[in-house]
Design an enzyme around this catalytic site. Structure first.
Site, PDB file in Angstrom:
ATOM      1  N   TYR A   1      40.000  34.719  -4.648  1.00  0.00           N
ATOM      2  CA  TYR A   1      40.108  33.802  -4.134  1.00  0.00           C
ATOM      3  C   TYR A   1      41.993  33.624  -3.677  1.00  0.00           C
ATOM      4  O   TYR A   1      41.964  33.022  -2.086  1.00  0.00           O
ATOM      5  CB  TYR A   1      39.927  32.736  -5.269  1.00  0.00           C
ATOM      6  CG  TYR A   1      40.525  30.901  -4.777  1.00  0.00           C
ATOM      7  CD1 TYR A   1      38.792  30.651  -4.300  1.00  0.00           C
ATOM      8  CD2 TYR A   1      41.228  30.503  -5.089  1.00  0.00           C
ATOM      9  CE1 TYR A   1      39.094  29.077  -3.474  1.00  0.00           C
ATOM     10  CE2 TYR A   1      41.203  29.308  -4.366  1.00  0.00           C
ATOM     11  CZ  TYR A   1      40.296  28.299  -4.088  1.00  0.00           C
ATOM     12  OH  TYR A   1      39.894  27.164  -3.451  1.00  0.00           O
TER      13      TYR A   1
ATOM     14  N   VAL B   1      41.471  20.122  -8.548  1.00  0.00           N
ATOM     15  CA  VAL B   1      40.882  18.691  -8.720  1.00  0.00           C
ATOM     16  C   VAL B   1      39.215  18.282  -9.778  1.00  0.00           C
ATOM     17  O   VAL B   1      39.137  19.859  -9.712  1.00  0.00           O
ATOM     18  CB  VAL B   1      40.088  17.973  -6.238  1.00  0.00           C
ATOM     19  CG1 VAL B   1      38.971  17.272  -6.980  1.00  0.00           C
ATOM     20  CG2 VAL B   1      41.380  17.663  -6.167  1.00  0.00           C
TER      21      VAL B   1
END
Length: 276
Positions: free
Chosen positions: A193, A230
Site C-alpha cells: 500500500y 479515517v
C-alpha cells in the site's frame, strides 16, 4: 450543456469518496458525478444523498477497466465538452492481518492504486478545462514508505526530473521484486500500500510539472493529498477521523478558487503543504 461545470469523484459509493461527493454537492456550482464499479451500490449511494436533499448524478466507473474509463471520458466530452474537477479517490488496501501472499498483495494493490489511477489520468487529464482542479488521494503512508526505501530509491522518488515512464518502470520493478522474493534486498519497504501511494504522490508531482510545461496558461492546479486516518471499511473503526473530516482536504483542493495559483504539484495534509 458544455457551459455547466462538472466534477467527478472516483470510487465514491462509500467512505471518503461518498463524503467528498456530499461536500461537493453542497459547495460545487455544477453537476457532481458519484462513480462506482457496481451500478447497484452506486445508485443506492445516490439515493441516500438524494434523501439528504442533494442532487448527485451517477456514472459507472471501474478504474481497473480501461473500457470503463474511456466510456466515462467519451460521456464527459460529449455532454460537457470536458471536465472541471477530478478527484481520484478509488483505491484498495489489504487488511494488516490478511494472509494473502505479499507478492499477490503487491500486484493487486499497485494494479488499482497506481496503474489504474494513472490510466484515469491519462484518459481524463486532457479533458480538464482551464482553471480545472485535480486531486489525487494519496496517503501519509507514502511518507513512511519513502523513508523505508533505500537512499537510491528515495533520490529517484524525490527527483524533480523523474519521468512518468521511469516511475512506471519502478512500480513494475517493485511488483517483480516481490514475486522473486528480493524486494527488501532491492531497497523496498515491506508495504505494498505504501509503495502504491509513493507512486500516486510522485505521479502527481510529474503531472503538475507537465501541466506547467504544456498548459501553463490554463491555471489548472493538481495536487496529491492525505485525507488522514479515517473510519472507513479500509481503515477500520478505530481510526481518528470521520469520513466527513477525511473529505475536508480533498474538497479544499477541489474547490481552490480560480484566483489561486498554489498549491500545485504538492502533497497536502490537513490543508497544509508537506515537503516530500
Amino acid at each position: 450543456m458544455s457551459n455547466v461545470q462538472v466534477a467527478v469523484v472516483t470510487g465514491s459509493n462509500k467512505g471518503i469518496g461518498l463524503a467528498i461527493v456530499r461536500a461537493l454537492c453542497q459547495q460545487f456550482p455544477g453537476d457532481v458525478y458519484l462513480t462506482s464499479r457496481d451500478p447497484g451500490r452506486g445508485q443506492a449511494a445516490v439515493t441516500q444523498l438524494q434523501q439528504e436533499g442533494l442532487r448527485p448524478l451517477f456514472h459507472q466507473l471501474d478504474i481497473d477497466d480501461l473500457q470503463s474509463i474511456r466510456a466515462l471520458r467519451d460521456f464527459l466530452k460529449e455532454k460537457y465538452g470536458g471536465l472541471n474537477v477530478l478527484v481520484n479517490n478509488a483505491g484498495i488496501a489489504f487488511k494488516v492481518h490478511d494472509t494473502t501472499p505479499f507478492a499477490v498483495q503487491a500486484e493487486v494493490t499497485l494494479k488499482t492504486n497506481f496503474f489504474a489511477t494513472r490510466n484515469v489520468c491519462t484518459e481524463l487529464l486532457p479533458l480538464v478545462k482551464p482553471y480545472g482542479r485535480v486531486v489525487n488521494v494519496s496517503s501519509m503512508v507514502s511518507f513512511s514508505a519513502l523513508k523505508g526505501c533505500s537512499q537510491e530509491l528515495q533520490q529517484k522518488f524525490r527527483s524533480d526530473t523523474i519521468t512518468e515512464d521511469e516511475l512506471v518502470q519502478l512500480m513494475a520493478k517493485f511488483v517483480e521484486d516481490t514475486k522473486k522474493g528480493v524486494h527488501e534486498k532491492e531497497g523496498w519497504p515491506n508495504t505494498a500500500y505504501g509503495v502504491s501511494k509513493i507512486g500516486v504522490t510522485v505521479l502527481s508531482r510529474i503531472q503538475a510539472r507537465l501541466l506547467n510545461e504544456q498548459r501553463r496558461g490554463d491555471h489548472i492546479l493538481l495536487n496529491a493529498c492525505c485525507p488522514g486516518w479515517v473510519r472507513t471499511d479500509m481503515a477500520g473503526p478505530k481510526a481518528t477521523k470521520s469520513p466527513e473530516e477525511g473529505a475536508e482536504t480533498p474538497v479544499y483542493l477541489a474547490l481552490l478558487p480560480s484566483s489561486a495559483d498554489a498549491p500545485h504539484g504538492q502533497f497536502v495534509s490537513d490543508k497544509t503543504v508537506k515537503p516530500w
